[in-house]
Design a protein around this motif. Structure first.
Motif, short mmCIF file in Angstrom:
data_model
loop_
_atom_site.label_atom_id
_atom_site.label_comp_id
_atom_site.label_asym_id
_atom_site.label_seq_id
_atom_site.Cartn_x
_atom_site.Cartn_y
_atom_site.Cartn_z
N THR A 163 1.87 7.35 -14.59
CA THR A 163 1.51 7.98 -13.32
C THR A 163 1.50 7.03 -12.13
O THR A 163 1.22 7.44 -11.02
N HIS A 164 1.81 5.78 -12.33
CA HIS A 164 1.63 4.80 -11.26
C HIS A 164 2.57 3.62 -11.45
O HIS A 164 2.83 3.20 -12.58
N THR A 165 3.09 3.10 -10.36
CA THR A 165 4.01 1.96 -10.45
C THR A 165 3.46 0.70 -9.79
O THR A 165 4.16 -0.30 -9.67
N ASP A 212 -6.99 7.37 4.90
CA ASP A 212 -6.99 6.92 3.51
C ASP A 212 -7.13 5.40 3.46
O ASP A 212 -6.15 4.67 3.31
N LYS A 271 -10.60 8.82 -4.28
CA LYS A 271 -9.25 8.47 -4.72
C LYS A 271 -9.26 7.04 -5.26
O LYS A 271 -10.09 6.22 -4.84
N SER A 273 -6.51 3.67 -6.66
CA SER A 273 -5.15 3.14 -6.67
C SER A 273 -5.14 1.81 -7.39
O SER A 273 -6.12 1.06 -7.33
N SER A 296 -1.20 -1.18 -4.17
CA SER A 296 -1.04 -0.37 -2.97
C SER A 296 -0.15 0.85 -3.18
O SER A 296 0.29 1.47 -2.21
N ALA A 297 0.12 1.21 -4.43
CA ALA A 297 1.01 2.33 -4.70
C ALA A 297 0.27 3.67 -4.58
O ALA A 297 -0.83 3.74 -4.03
N THR A 298 0.86 4.72 -5.11
CA THR A 298 0.37 6.09 -4.96
C THR A 298 -1.12 6.23 -5.26
O THR A 298 -1.64 5.65 -6.20
N LEU A 299 -1.79 7.05 -4.45
CA LEU A 299 -3.21 7.32 -4.64
C LEU A 299 -3.39 8.51 -5.58
O LEU A 299 -2.64 9.48 -5.53
N PHE A 300 -4.39 8.44 -6.45
CA PHE A 300 -4.72 9.54 -7.33
C PHE A 300 -6.15 9.98 -7.05
O PHE A 300 -7.06 9.15 -7.00
N ILE A 357 -5.37 6.35 -13.77
CA ILE A 357 -4.03 5.83 -13.50
C ILE A 357 -3.56 5.09 -14.73
O ILE A 357 -4.28 4.26 -15.28
#
Length: 199
Positions: free
Chosen positions: A145-147, A44, A84, A86, A89-93, A141
């Motif tokens: 859904t994302h921080t 990833d 994907k 982002s 650098s947080a969660t990937l969608f 995002i």
């Protein structure tokens, strides 16, 4: 289209930063489109990024903030992959659909500045319908859904090969990059049957 860039499947290769404006964009919405052909995927690792300039601008030897990241990643189906995105650098969608290796796709990514913190919106379209109205994205995002931290500004695009001695990026051909501040900047919608102009 011509003058395409091939990103090799390496762990830590040369990265290319391409300024698209002399003055950084700090508000509104930024769109970036490209023709993308993914030949192989591994870890990833993002390969297409919108960059926040350093205090010295976009210059060699200065590492800018990398945000609004686009990745091509493995999926469960042989010969296919998923895109994907982002914010920071947080969660990937990832996209709900799977895509074929070795096939060229028109990909559009956007970043929208919002009032407040950790609530800017990142969206992704794959082979979108060409129209004067922005269609529904394939992945998005937002604050719920994302921080990941918000960006302060944008001034360049980066094409990235790998991220470290152990993280291998995808093998990708990127062509016809275009940047705008409105969906219609990416399209020619004057005719009855509009055509995407990616130059």
């Amino acid at each position: 289209v011509g003058k395409s860039v091939k990103l090799e499947q390496v762990a830590s290769g040369q990265d290319m930063m391409i300024p698209f404006t002399s003055t950084a964009i700090t508000s509104g919405k930024v769109y970036a489109s490209a023709l993308v052909k993914v030949n192989a995927v591994a870890d990833d690792v993002y390969f297409f990024v919108l960059l926040q300039p350093t205090s010295a601008g976009i210059v060699d030897g200065k590492a800018p903030v990398e945000n609004a990241r686009l990745l091509a990643s493995k999926c469960d189906t042989e010969g296919k992959f998923v895109f994907k995105i982002s914010r920071n650098s947080a969660t990937l969608f990832e996209t709900t659909g799977e895509y074929e290796l070795g096939k060229t796709y028109l990909v559009v990514m956007s970043y929208e500045f919002k009032e407040g913190t950790k609530n800017d919106v990142v969206q992704l379209w794959v082979n979108p319908a060409v129209a004067s109205t922005e269609p529904k994205p394939n992945a998005a995002i937002n604050s719920s859904t994302h921080t990941g931290a918000d960006m302060k500004s944008f001034q360049a695009i980066e094409l990235r090969q790998g991220s470290s001695a152990t993280k291998v990026g995808p093998e990708v051909i990127v062509d016809a990059i275009r940047v705008g501040t409105a969906w219609t900047d990416l399209c020619d919608v004057a005719s009855t049957e509009p055509t995407m102009t990616v130059t």
